[in-house]
Scaffold this active site. Structure first.
Site, short mmCIF file in Angstrom:
data_model
loop_
_atom_site.label_atom_id
_atom_site.label_comp_id
_atom_site.label_asym_id
_atom_site.label_seq_id
_atom_site.Cartn_x
_atom_site.Cartn_y
_atom_site.Cartn_z
CE1 TYR A 117 47.92 47.02 32.50
CE2 TYR A 117 45.65 46.30 32.14
CZ TYR A 117 46.96 46.02 32.48
OH TYR A 117 47.31 44.73 32.78
CD GLU A 205 50.56 44.47 31.77
OE1 GLU A 205 51.80 44.39 31.76
OE2 GLU A 205 49.90 44.51 32.82
#
Ligand code: GDP
Ligand code: MN
Length: 394
Positions: A117, A205
């Protein structure tokens, strides 16, 4: 403003963030040309909507998954895409109504060694950009933060220096990357920071960011939010806006220069000033009601803006009553009163309306309302006005 994954990835490419090869299509007629741009073999079909959780989402006709890996290659990809296009996808982030898929993104499928991530956003507490990374990619980051916070790493970036080399190195060590991966990841981190800075993004993101067996590091997903207040500096980014993804009431409001956010209650609010608008929502809640919207007409609204605000409020079928709460500092209360009267007469207002006017020229405003012949209730204070509208709506 949010943009689609395929648009975000085009920006990634421009800034040197590695991505899988891909191409979008907005109609079935464009499928072949888009598919021709990716290599043969396994490929991925991705619904383009402004919401996450697409992979685990379900279409309203029962079809499972807004992101599909097609082992059958391009022929299968085309079939799957036809099922997604025009269909409505419901994910954890869309709400039960879901979003209609109007663009399909075809990408090559990449061999995944491990998923990570990675995000960069503005940390308001320290007033600087923060890079957030985790070894637990592909999962919901909120869940990781709750259950295994030690697996989330952050670097706070001094905007005067930018991303320092030692910070990028520290992060790739913490993620446990091997030397080849480290080199690629550091390059990607630098590109990510530059893009964040130059596009005036509020968040980028990448979930998942992947490593491949040969050491390559790629962004498989991309969510980008841009700062609306900086869009005037980026006409090229404004062009990426997709009105299909926005609430039509919010679009009308932005045309009239009003700050409007639709909510799911039934008491509409028309207020001047963001702080007063928030405390108005609070006090409605306090007395047991539910606000239908946040609406700030600004410090110096015109009669036309007030009329536009009224019309927007009334297009929401959930609205059962309206509370106008004005504190006239710069705002002349009589201007608001004239706007309210003109709008109510034009639209033929049939809903309960409570008006509280205070401050600059309030007496004239109250007189305008009283002389108008409109059926409205006036509130003496914020608490009084809130209680009155809650009672009328109940
Ligand atoms: P999201 O569900 O909206 O976050 O959409 P993503 O773009 O993250 O896709 C969902 C999942 O599909 C990812 O977490 C991956 O596990 C998987 N996926 C996406 N692209 C590929 C790919 O190229 N190869 C493989 N094997 N899986 C992929
Ligand atoms: Mn994702």
């Amino acid at each position: 403003m949010n943009i689609h994954e395929y648009q975000a990835k085009a920006l990634f490419e421009k800034y040197g963030i590695a991505i899988p090869k891909g191409a979008p299509a907005k109609s079935a007629a464009e499928f072949d040309a888009a598919i021709a741009q990716i290599p043969d073999g396994v490929c991925v079909v991705k619904s383009q909507i402004h919401a996450g959780g697409r992979g685990k989402g379900t279409f309203t006709d029962g079809f499972q998954g807004g992101v599909k890996v097609c082992k059958g290659g391009k022929a299968e990809a085309k079939e799957i895409a036809a099922k997604m296009l025009g269909n409505t996808l419901v994910t954890k982030q869309t709400g039960p109504a879901g979003r209609k898929v109007q663009t399909i993104y075809f990408t090559e499928a990449n061999q995944i060694k491990k998923e990570y991530y990675l995000a960069i956003l503005l940390d308001r507490a320290s007033s600087r950009p923060v890079i957030v990374a985790s070894t637990e990619g592909g999962m919901e980051i909120e869940k990781v933060a709750e259950e295994t916070p030690e697996k989330i790493f952050k670097i706070f970036i001094d905007p005067g220096y930018g991303l320092a080399d030692f910070q990028a190195r520290e992060l790739v060590f913490k993620l446990g990357l091997n030397p080849a991966e480290q080199k690629n990841a550091i390059k990607l981190l630098r590109a990510l920071y530059t893009m964040f800075w130059e596009t005036d993004a509020s968040m980028i993101e990448i979930n998942p960011l992947i490593t491949q067996p040969d050491g390559a590091v790629l962004a498989l997903d991309a969510k980008v939010s841009l700062d609306d207040n900086a869009l005037y500096r980026h006409p090229d980014l404004v062009a990426l806006r997709d009105l299909n993804e926005e609430d039509p009431k919010e679009i009308e409001a932005s045309k009239a220069n009003l700050s409007y956010i639709a909510l799911d209650g039934n008491i509409a609010c028309l207020v001047n000033g963001a702080g007063l608008a928030m405390s108005t929502m609070d006090i409605i809640k306090h007395y047991g009601g539910n606000p239908a919207n946040f609406l700030d007409v600004g410090g110096g609204a015109s009669k036309e803006q007030v009329m536009a605000a009224f019309k927007i409020i009334l297009t929401d079928p959930n609205v059962k009553g309206i509370l106008v709460n004005i504190f006239g500092g710069i705002m002349d209360c009589d201007v608001i009163a004239h706007g309210v009267v003109a709008a109510a007469k034009e639209i033929g207002l049939g809903l309960p309306l409570v008006v509280r006017l205070e401050g600059n020229n309030a007496a004239a405003g109250k007189k305008t309302l009283a002389d108008s012949g409109l059926k409205l209730v006036s509130g003496d204070s914020m608490a009084d006005a809130a209680q009155k509208i809650v009672k009328l709506v109940a």
